[in-house]
Motif scaffolding. Structure first.
Motif, PDB file in Angstrom:
ATOM      1  N   ILE A   1       7.001  -1.682 179.700  1.00 38.07           N
ATOM      2  CA  ILE A   1       6.335  -2.065 180.951  1.00 38.07           C
ATOM      3  C   ILE A   1       6.862  -1.236 182.121  1.00 38.07           C
ATOM      4  O   ILE A   1       6.084  -0.776 182.967  1.00 38.07           O
ATOM      5  CB  ILE A   1       6.506  -3.582 181.206  1.00 38.07           C
ATOM      6  N   TYR A   2       8.163  -1.006 182.144  1.00 34.82           N
ATOM      7  CA  TYR A   2       8.742  -0.200 183.225  1.00 34.82           C
ATOM      8  C   TYR A   2       8.210   1.227 183.172  1.00 34.82           C
ATOM      9  O   TYR A   2       7.832   1.803 184.197  1.00 34.82           O
ATOM     10  CB  TYR A   2      10.271  -0.207 183.132  1.00 34.82           C
ATOM     11  N   GLY A   3       8.190   1.814 181.976  1.00 35.20           N
ATOM     12  CA  GLY A   3       7.652   3.168 181.828  1.00 35.20           C
ATOM     13  C   GLY A   3       6.189   3.245 182.221  1.00 35.20           C
ATOM     14  O   GLY A   3       5.761   4.179 182.902  1.00 35.20           O
ATOM     15  N   TRP A   4       5.417   2.274 181.795  1.00 34.69           N
ATOM     16  CA  TRP A   4       4.002   2.233 182.150  1.00 34.69           C
ATOM     17  C   TRP A   4       3.822   2.094 183.660  1.00 34.69           C
ATOM     18  O   TRP A   4       2.961   2.755 184.250  1.00 34.69           O
ATOM     19  CB  TRP A   4       3.343   1.067 181.421  1.00 34.69           C
ATOM     20  N   SER A   5       4.668   1.269 184.313  1.00 31.88           N
ATOM     21  CA  SER A   5       4.550   1.081 185.764  1.00 31.88           C
ATOM     22  C   SER A   5       4.909   2.352 186.536  1.00 31.88           C
ATOM     23  O   SER A   5       4.421   2.570 187.643  1.00 31.88           O
ATOM     24  CB  SER A   5       5.425  -0.088 186.232  1.00 31.88           C
TER      25      SER A   5
ATOM     26  N   ARG B   1       4.165   5.265 185.455  1.00 29.03           N
ATOM     27  CA  ARG B   1       3.153   6.213 184.995  1.00 29.03           C
ATOM     28  C   ARG B   1       3.727   7.278 184.042  1.00 29.03           C
ATOM     29  O   ARG B   1       3.292   8.431 184.039  1.00 29.03           O
ATOM     30  CB  ARG B   1       2.457   6.876 186.169  1.00 29.03           C
ATOM     31  N   VAL B   2       4.676   6.851 183.241  1.00 32.43           N
ATOM     32  CA  VAL B   2       5.243   7.717 182.208  1.00 32.43           C
ATOM     33  C   VAL B   2       4.376   7.579 180.962  1.00 32.43           C
ATOM     34  O   VAL B   2       4.040   6.457 180.576  1.00 32.43           O
ATOM     35  CB  VAL B   2       6.702   7.293 181.883  1.00 32.43           C
ATOM     36  N   PRO B   3       3.993   8.680 180.331  1.00 35.60           N
ATOM     37  CA  PRO B   3       3.232   8.571 179.079  1.00 35.60           C
ATOM     38  C   PRO B   3       4.172   8.070 177.969  1.00 35.60           C
ATOM     39  O   PRO B   3       4.814   8.856 177.271  1.00 35.60           O
ATOM     40  CB  PRO B   3       2.741   9.996 178.820  1.00 35.60           C
ATOM     41  N   VAL B   4       4.251   6.763 177.826  1.00 37.66           N
ATOM     42  CA  VAL B   4       5.263   6.122 176.989  1.00 37.66           C
ATOM     43  C   VAL B   4       5.153   6.576 175.530  1.00 37.66           C
ATOM     44  O   VAL B   4       6.158   6.975 174.922  1.00 37.66           O
ATOM     45  CB  VAL B   4       5.160   4.585 177.107  1.00 37.66           C
ATOM     46  N   TYR B   5       3.990   6.519 174.956  1.00 37.96           N
ATOM     47  CA  TYR B   5       3.834   6.871 173.545  1.00 37.96           C
ATOM     48  C   TYR B   5       4.171   8.348 173.306  1.00 37.96           C
ATOM     49  O   TYR B   5       4.903   8.673 172.362  1.00 37.96           O
ATOM     50  CB  TYR B   5       2.414   6.565 173.060  1.00 37.96           C
ATOM     51  N   GLU B   6       3.666   9.226 174.150  1.00 37.77           N
ATOM     52  CA  GLU B   6       3.924  10.658 173.998  1.00 37.77           C
ATOM     53  C   GLU B   6       5.412  10.958 174.156  1.00 37.77           C
ATOM     54  O   GLU B   6       5.980  11.791 173.432  1.00 37.77           O
ATOM     55  CB  GLU B   6       3.106  11.470 175.008  1.00 37.77           C
ATOM     56  N   THR B   7       6.058  10.279 175.103  1.00 33.00           N
ATOM     57  CA  THR B   7       7.490  10.461 175.302  1.00 33.00           C
ATOM     58  C   THR B   7       8.258   9.998 174.073  1.00 33.00           C
ATOM     59  O   THR B   7       9.214  10.647 173.632  1.00 33.00           O
ATOM     60  CB  THR B   7       7.957   9.684 176.548  1.00 33.00           C
ATOM     61  N   PHE B   8       7.835   8.881 173.494  1.00 36.41           N
ATOM     62  CA  PHE B   8       8.467   8.377 172.276  1.00 36.41           C
ATOM     63  C   PHE B   8       8.317   9.375 171.126  1.00 36.41           C
ATOM     64  O   PHE B   8       9.280   9.659 170.404  1.00 36.41           O
ATOM     65  CB  PHE B   8       7.861   7.030 171.886  1.00 36.41           C
ATOM     66  N   VAL B   9       7.124   9.916 170.954  1.00 33.65           N
ATOM     67  CA  VAL B   9       6.886  10.879 169.870  1.00 33.65           C
ATOM     68  C   VAL B   9       7.722  12.138 170.085  1.00 33.65           C
ATOM     69  O   VAL B   9       8.302  12.674 169.131  1.00 33.65           O
ATOM     70  CB  VAL B   9       5.376  11.202 169.758  1.00 33.65           C
ATOM     71  N   ASP B  10       7.810  12.630 171.326  1.00 32.50           N
ATOM     72  CA  ASP B  10       8.654  13.799 171.611  1.00 32.50           C
ATOM     73  C   ASP B  10      10.120  13.514 171.268  1.00 32.50           C
ATOM     74  O   ASP B  10      10.813  14.371 170.707  1.00 32.50           O
ATOM     75  CB  ASP B  10       8.532  14.212 173.079  1.00 32.50           C
ATOM     76  N   GLY B  11      10.579  12.338 171.600  1.00 33.11           N
ATOM     77  CA  GLY B  11      11.952  11.949 171.265  1.00 33.11           C
ATOM     78  C   GLY B  11      12.172  11.882 169.770  1.00 33.11           C
ATOM     79  O   GLY B  11      13.216  12.295 169.260  1.00 33.11           O
ATOM     80  N   ALA B  12      11.198  11.357 169.054  1.00 32.34           N
ATOM     81  CA  ALA B  12      11.300  11.289 167.597  1.00 32.34           C
ATOM     82  C   ALA B  12      11.342  12.685 166.989  1.00 32.34           C
ATOM     83  O   ALA B  12      12.091  12.934 166.038  1.00 32.34           O
ATOM     84  CB  ALA B  12      10.126  10.493 167.034  1.00 32.34           C
ATOM     85  N   LYS B  13      10.559  13.614 167.541  1.00 36.23           N
ATOM     86  CA  LYS B  13      10.597  15.006 167.059  1.00 36.23           C
ATOM     87  C   LYS B  13      11.977  15.607 167.272  1.00 36.23           C
ATOM     88  O   LYS B  13      12.525  16.275 166.400  1.00 36.23           O
ATOM     89  CB  LYS B  13       9.559  15.859 167.788  1.00 36.23           C
ATOM     90  N   GLY B  14      12.544  15.366 168.443  1.00 44.59           N
ATOM     91  CA  GLY B  14      13.896  15.877 168.723  1.00 44.59           C
ATOM     92  C   GLY B  14      14.935  15.243 167.810  1.00 44.59           C
ATOM     93  O   GLY B  14      15.858  15.912 167.350  1.00 44.59           O
ATOM     94  N   GLY B  15      14.766  13.956 167.524  1.00 42.42           N
ATOM     95  CA  GLY B  15      15.690  13.274 166.617  1.00 42.42           C
ATOM     96  C   GLY B  15      15.622  13.827 165.214  1.00 42.42           C
ATOM     97  O   GLY B  15      16.645  13.955 164.529  1.00 42.42           O
ATOM     98  N   PHE B  16      14.432  14.182 164.768  1.00 43.47           N
ATOM     99  CA  PHE B  16      14.280  14.754 163.437  1.00 43.47           C
ATOM    100  C   PHE B  16      14.999  16.103 163.352  1.00 43.47           C
ATOM    101  O   PHE B  16      15.703  16.382 162.382  1.00 43.47           O
ATOM    102  CB  PHE B  16      12.799  14.914 163.095  1.00 43.47           C
TER     103      PHE B  16
END
Length: 177
Positions: free
Chosen positions: A22-26, A28-43
């Motif tokens: 909710i904080y990220g959405w408020s 205006r952070v692209p929450v899902y895209e940011t999560f996927v980018d983080g997952a790519k970096g984690g891999f």
């Protein structure tokens, strides 16, 4: 009181995750895209540190299976007796800086064998929470960023583990003896 603690622990993670979303959405952070980018970096990080993890796991297994741990216990037995340190806790103190899983297995065995409210059970629990898996942390984090010389961090980490072991012994004996 126990019911409140259970309720809080049950809802803590879902509430925190919801708050972050909710904080990220408020903001205006692209929450899902940011999560996927983080997952790519984690891999990518996982691929980079995998050789370090495998080498460490092999070394720990060799240490335990070779009998070196048992030989160290025999060597320390007179000192342990003099200091009134239970011999059963020494494998946990020695393996905790090396492996979280191995030390957790030892702590679990101690608690199962002697009970959670026994002196050894309390000591194992306190020691597990007062120390860290120093070599694992150095392997993972230093390997991830490419640091080759971690000698100062290793010294500080091992000294802090020793302080955690000593503090665990003192506190448990002062509070529960």
């Amino acid at each position: 009181m126990y019911q409140w603690v259970s309720l809080i622990s049950l809802w803590a993670i879902p509430v925190i995750i919801s708050f972050i979303l909710i904080y990220g959405w408020s903001k205006r952070v692209p929450v899902y895209e940011t999560f996927v980018d983080g997952a790519k970096g984690g891999f990518g990080t996982t691929i980079r540190i995998l050789p370090h993890l495998i080498a460490m796991m092999v070394a720990i297994t060799m240490f335990r299976q070779s009998g070196a741990l048992d030989m160290m216990l025999q060597l320390f037995r007179p000192l342990l007796t003099l200091l009134h340190v239970p011999e059963e806790i020494v494998p946990l103190a020695l393996l905790r800086p090396l492996t979280g899983t191995g030390s957790l297995a030892i702590a679990t065995d101690l608690i199962a064998q002697y009970g959670p409210d026994s002196m050894l059970g309390r000591l194992a629990s306190t020691m597990q929470g007062s120390t860290d898996t120093t070599l694992y942390v150095l392997t993972v984090y230093f390997g991830a960023v490419g640091i080759r010389n971690g000698s100062y961090a290793l010294k500080v980490g091992l000294w802090s583990d020793l302080a955690g072991v000593v503090a665990s012994l003192i506190i448990v004996y002062l509070v529960f003896a």
